[in-house]
Design an enzyme around this catalytic site. Structure first.
Site: not given
Ligand code: HPA
Length: 236
Positions: A90, A204
């Protein structure tokens, strides 16, 4: 056996997918590989070798950050002869054009780490992906209909940065996202002349902190990323 990996010679394929989280390695082995056999449990850094569409492929966790991935990637390359390494992980977006759930293929990685600077104080040694893997991954991701960005990332030593604004400034200069491993992986690949690529799903956004994903959405997009990684590894 190497210092941190308990596999015997020949138990690891020459192509490997590298998630940070060892439980994600287990997930990939259970959901994508046939006849997967666990080759490592040292420090719970699970590693498996199995078959994906008839090709022998391994998957193993790396832990978080450049010191951790450097240990595992070096042993995989030097002690086990791995030739193609794809990190799947990520990253936080640094760009208003890059949104959660989208894919970033790390063409290059800037870093604030001293891992490379210690070796090359007189140069800015470039950390770049294997173009062969990058080119394949890009077309595979596009064909799967995924929104895919190609560009540079920041590999940071610090998750909770005191230089948040500096990182965002890099975003205004085209650095797409921040993560914590790619630069070290690319440096090791350069040292040993093997191929490496980082494929990241945006989890995010530092630019738009309101952007969020549900657990189910994260699962689906992460699964897509694993598919891109595995398909890239087996494409000649
Ligand atoms: N920073 C560093 N690494 C990350 C982030 C982040 O915001 N998000 C996911 N990996």
């Amino acid at each position: 056996m190497s210092i941190h990996i308990a596999a015997k010679a020949g138990e690891i394929a020459d192509k490997i997918l590298l998630p940070g989280d060892p439980l994600r390695a287990k997930f990939i082995a259970e959901n994508f590989l046939e006849d997967a056999v666990c080759f490592n449990q040292v420090r719970n850094m699970f590693g498996y070798t199995g078959s994906y569409k008839g090709h022998r492929v391994s998957v193993m966790g790396t832990g978080m950050g450049m010191p951790s991935i450097s240990i595992y990637a070096r042993e995989l390359i030097v002690d086990y002869g791995v030739k193609k390494l794809i990190r799947v992980g990520t990253a936080g977006s640094l760009s208003d054009k890059v949104h959660v759930r989208e894919l970033v293929l790390a063409q290059a990685a800037a870093t604030n780490s001293n891992i490379i600077r210690n070796d090359w104080p007189m140069y800015d040694f470039p950390q770049i992906a294997s173009f062969n893997l990058l080119d394949k991954a890009y077309h595979i991701a596009k064909d799967l209909g995924m929104t895919t960005h190609v560009g540079s990332v920041l590999s940071s030593d610090v998750f909770y940065s005191n230089f948040y604004e500096q990182n965002l400034k890099l975003g205004t200069m085209g650095v797409l996202a921040v993560e914590m491993e790619a630069a070290a992986l690319y440096y090791l690949a350069a040292q040993h002349q093997v191929e490496a690529l980082g494929i990241m799903t945006i989890s995010d956004s530092l630019v738009n902190p309101d952007e969020d994903t549900t657990a189910e959405e994260r699962q689906t997009t992460f699964t897509d990323m694993m598919k891109v990684g595995l398909e890239t590894l087996i494409t000649d």
